[in-house]
Enzyme design. Structure first.
Site, PDB file in Angstrom:
ATOM      1  N   ARG A  13      -9.278  16.810   4.834  1.00 22.90           N
ATOM      2  CA  ARG A  13     -10.088  17.087   3.627  1.00 22.90           C
ATOM      3  C   ARG A  13     -11.434  17.681   4.028  1.00 22.90           C
ATOM      4  O   ARG A  13     -12.007  17.290   5.050  1.00 22.90           O
ATOM      5  CB  ARG A  13     -10.321  15.792   2.840  1.00 22.90           C
ATOM      6  CG  ARG A  13      -9.107  15.310   2.100  1.00 22.90           C
ATOM      7  CD  ARG A  13      -9.324  13.946   1.475  1.00 22.90           C
ATOM      8  NE  ARG A  13      -8.515  12.939   2.138  1.00 22.90           N
ATOM      9  CZ  ARG A  13      -8.644  11.629   1.973  1.00 22.90           C
ATOM     10  NH1 ARG A  13      -9.559  11.152   1.148  1.00 22.90           N
ATOM     11  NH2 ARG A  13      -7.883  10.784   2.627  1.00 22.90           N
ATOM     12  N   GLU A  43      -8.267  -4.241   4.956  1.00 24.21           N
ATOM     13  CA  GLU A  43      -8.118  -4.025   3.511  1.00 24.21           C
ATOM     14  C   GLU A  43      -6.997  -4.887   2.936  1.00 24.21           C
ATOM     15  O   GLU A  43      -7.093  -5.375   1.812  1.00 24.21           O
ATOM     16  CB  GLU A  43      -7.828  -2.543   3.253  1.00 24.21           C
ATOM     17  CG  GLU A  43      -9.031  -1.664   3.563  1.00 24.21           C
ATOM     18  CD  GLU A  43      -8.658  -0.229   3.907  1.00 24.21           C
ATOM     19  OE1 GLU A  43      -7.978  -0.028   4.941  1.00 24.21           O
ATOM     20  OE2 GLU A  43      -9.034   0.675   3.157  1.00 24.21           O
ATOM     21  N   ASN A  61       0.888  -1.172   0.000  1.00 27.78           N
ATOM     22  CA  ASN A  61       0.000   0.000   0.000  1.00 27.78           C
ATOM     23  C   ASN A  61       0.920   1.215   0.000  1.00 27.78           C
ATOM     24  O   ASN A  61       1.471   1.582   1.035  1.00 27.78           O
ATOM     25  CB  ASN A  61      -0.877  -0.051   1.259  1.00 27.78           C
ATOM     26  CG  ASN A  61      -1.890   1.082   1.296  1.00 27.78           C
ATOM     27  OD1 ASN A  61      -1.857   1.981   0.457  1.00 27.78           O
ATOM     28  ND2 ASN A  61      -2.774   1.040   2.271  1.00 27.78           N
ATOM     29  N   HIS A  96     -12.699   3.688  -0.685  1.00 28.12           N
ATOM     30  CA  HIS A  96     -12.676   2.800   0.493  1.00 28.12           C
ATOM     31  C   HIS A  96     -13.341   1.454   0.168  1.00 28.12           C
ATOM     32  O   HIS A  96     -13.816   0.756   1.060  1.00 28.12           O
ATOM     33  CB  HIS A  96     -13.411   3.427   1.709  1.00 28.12           C
ATOM     34  CG  HIS A  96     -12.668   4.562   2.326  1.00 28.12           C
ATOM     35  ND1 HIS A  96     -13.295   5.688   2.822  1.00 28.12           N
ATOM     36  CD2 HIS A  96     -11.344   4.747   2.546  1.00 28.12           C
ATOM     37  CE1 HIS A  96     -12.401   6.527   3.294  1.00 28.12           C
ATOM     38  NE2 HIS A  96     -11.202   5.981   3.139  1.00 28.12           N
ATOM     39  N   ARG A 103      -2.626  -2.000  -3.541  1.00 26.86           N
ATOM     40  CA  ARG A 103      -3.798  -1.140  -3.413  1.00 26.86           C
ATOM     41  C   ARG A 103      -3.645  -0.009  -4.426  1.00 26.86           C
ATOM     42  O   ARG A 103      -2.658   0.721  -4.421  1.00 26.86           O
ATOM     43  CB  ARG A 103      -3.839  -0.549  -2.020  1.00 26.86           C
ATOM     44  CG  ARG A 103      -5.025   0.324  -1.861  1.00 26.86           C
ATOM     45  CD  ARG A 103      -4.955   1.119  -0.618  1.00 26.86           C
ATOM     46  NE  ARG A 103      -6.278   1.594  -0.328  1.00 26.86           N
ATOM     47  CZ  ARG A 103      -6.675   1.914   0.877  1.00 26.86           C
ATOM     48  NH1 ARG A 103      -5.863   1.808   1.888  1.00 26.86           N
ATOM     49  NH2 ARG A 103      -7.897   2.357   1.064  1.00 26.86           N
TER      50      ARG A 103
END
Ligand code: ADP
Length: 397
Positions: free
Chosen positions: A241, A379, A9, A181, A93
């Site tokens: 964000r 994940e 990742n 996600h 990823r």
């Protein structure tokens, strides 16, 4: 010898890895770690399955190791790891699969070229996700690599949920809501039926609340809507964000403040959200521990926006059977979960305070019409499973 799958990742300043080995048909994590501060003060640490450090290195302040140096170090470290595993594949990823990829894909030069075309859709993530792929393709072309996308799980969204009310040509050119996600939601959807058959088969909203935050509406385990959109800046306020914003604000910033796209990008992605509102931190733990009213305001805004978006997704689903919390904040903050459940009382959520403090897994009362759960996400395991499946299909072909 058993097969091992490496999951990478890669972000702008760090590469995280997890090494899985096949054991009795299951994937077991045998080592994990990361290299952080790639361009400033690189530090590497790796741990075995018991959590003991099995590799550590610091390069010192002012060293720019970059992705290339980091991949080289990882390759050397993993090559020297004792054990009887052969590296069968690397799963990556990758944030954006664009219109082309609604499932994981084996990477070759042509696929990589297509993925590079999505860089403008996710400029802060995609180039870094692709960097180790490109390096490994050059150094170890025979090593199978698989890209797993954050967008793919949302490809089941109905057309209407993906549209902006822009002229059709923009939609056809790919300007649409993708959602992100997805690997986290896919993992949660895969284990949810084991916790709660009704939630797995019914109408569930999953709250992935971490540094990046979003909500996803699942109907029978399939994504039907989510709060993120064309980019991962849409939806909820996050660590840095801003989340949903009136596009008129952007026009105002351009016209009246003379801000260009890069300056606006920095504002929306790096200086807003919990950090921007509090002026203190993007870290939820720090904000919850602070008695500064600006910290409280940031937390209140986070909860308020979740309350509204949850109502919106429940409306998209036409009802709600379950609410699930995951990721750093969702898994660890009883206070945030309590606030969200309290705000969702009108939907039929009744939290059990003791179960919530304990961290679940079930945090709603037996009488609650809507069940509430804490389900830790994974994940990396999702990426490893996909990678194993893609290469097994190839071997059979
Ligand atoms: P990422 O999106 O980078 O994977 P994580 O899922 O690890 O991030 O979430 C990071 C967020 O989780 C941070 O805001 C951190 O403060 C928050 N967090 C972690 N533990 C707790 C806790 N016990 N209470 C509140 N927030 C927490």
């Amino acid at each position: 010898m058993s097969d091992a799958i490496l999951v990478l990742n890669a972000g702008s300043s760090s590469i995280k890895f997890l090494l899985y080995a096949e054991q009795d048909g299951a994937l077991e994590a045998v080592a994990r770690g990361q290299i952080e501060g790639l361009h400033t003060a690189p530090r590497f640490v790796a741990r075995d399955r018991a959590g003991n450090a099995v590799g550590e290195k610091s390069w010192g302040e002012g060293v720019n190791l970059g992705h290339e140096g980091a991949v080289a170090h990882l390759a050397e470290f993993l090559g020297g790891l004792r054990g009887d595993h052969t590296l069968a594949a690397v799963g990556h990823r990758v944030v954006h699969g664009g219109l082309e990829y609604s499932a994981p894909v084996r990477i070759d030069e042509d696929v990589l070229e297509v993925l590079a075309r999505f860089i403008p859709l996710a400029p802060l993530h995609q180039p870094h996700n692709l960097a180790p792929i490109r390096l490994l393709l050059g150094r170890r072309p025979e090593l199978p690599q698989v890209a797993c996308f954050d967008t793919a799980f949302h490809s089941t969204n109905p057309d209407i949920a993906r549209r902006f009310a822009l002229p059709r040509e923009f939609h056809d050119a790919g300007v649409r809501r993708y959602g992100f996600h997805g690997l986290s939601y896919e993992y949660v959807a895969s284990v949810l039926p084991g916790h709660d058959a009704r939630a797995g088969a019914g109408k569930t909203v999953v709250c992935h609340l971490g540094n990046g935050s979003s909500l996803c509406a699942l109907d029978g385990g399939k994504s039907v809507a989510s709060t993120m959109g064309f980019t991962a800046v849409e939806g909820l306020p996050m660590g840095t964000r801003c989340g949903a914003i009136d596009p008129g604000v952007l026009l105002y910033l351009m016209d009246e403040r003379g801000m260009n796209a890069r300056a606006i990008e920095k504002l929306l992605y790096s200086q807003s959200g919990l950090l921007g509102v509090s002026g203190i931190s993007s870290d939820m733990r720090r904000l919850l521990a602070s008695d500064d009213p600006r910290a409280k305001l940031a937390v209140d805004l986070f909860l308020y926006r979740i309350r509204r978006e949850l109502g919106s997704l429940a409306a998209a689903l036409g009802g709600l059977d379950a609410l699930v919390f995951t990721a750093g904040i969702g898994e660890n903050s009883a206070a945030i979960r309590a606030g969200i459940c309290r705000d969702a009382a009108w939907l039929g959520v009744q939290a059990d305070p003791a179960a919530n403090e304990k961290g679940g897994p079930r945090i709603s009362t037996p009488a609650s019409r809507v069940a509430a759960w804490v389900v830790p996400t994974n994940e990396e395991l999702m990426i490893a499973r996909h990678t194993r499946r893609v290469i097994a299909m190839e071997r059979r072909a």
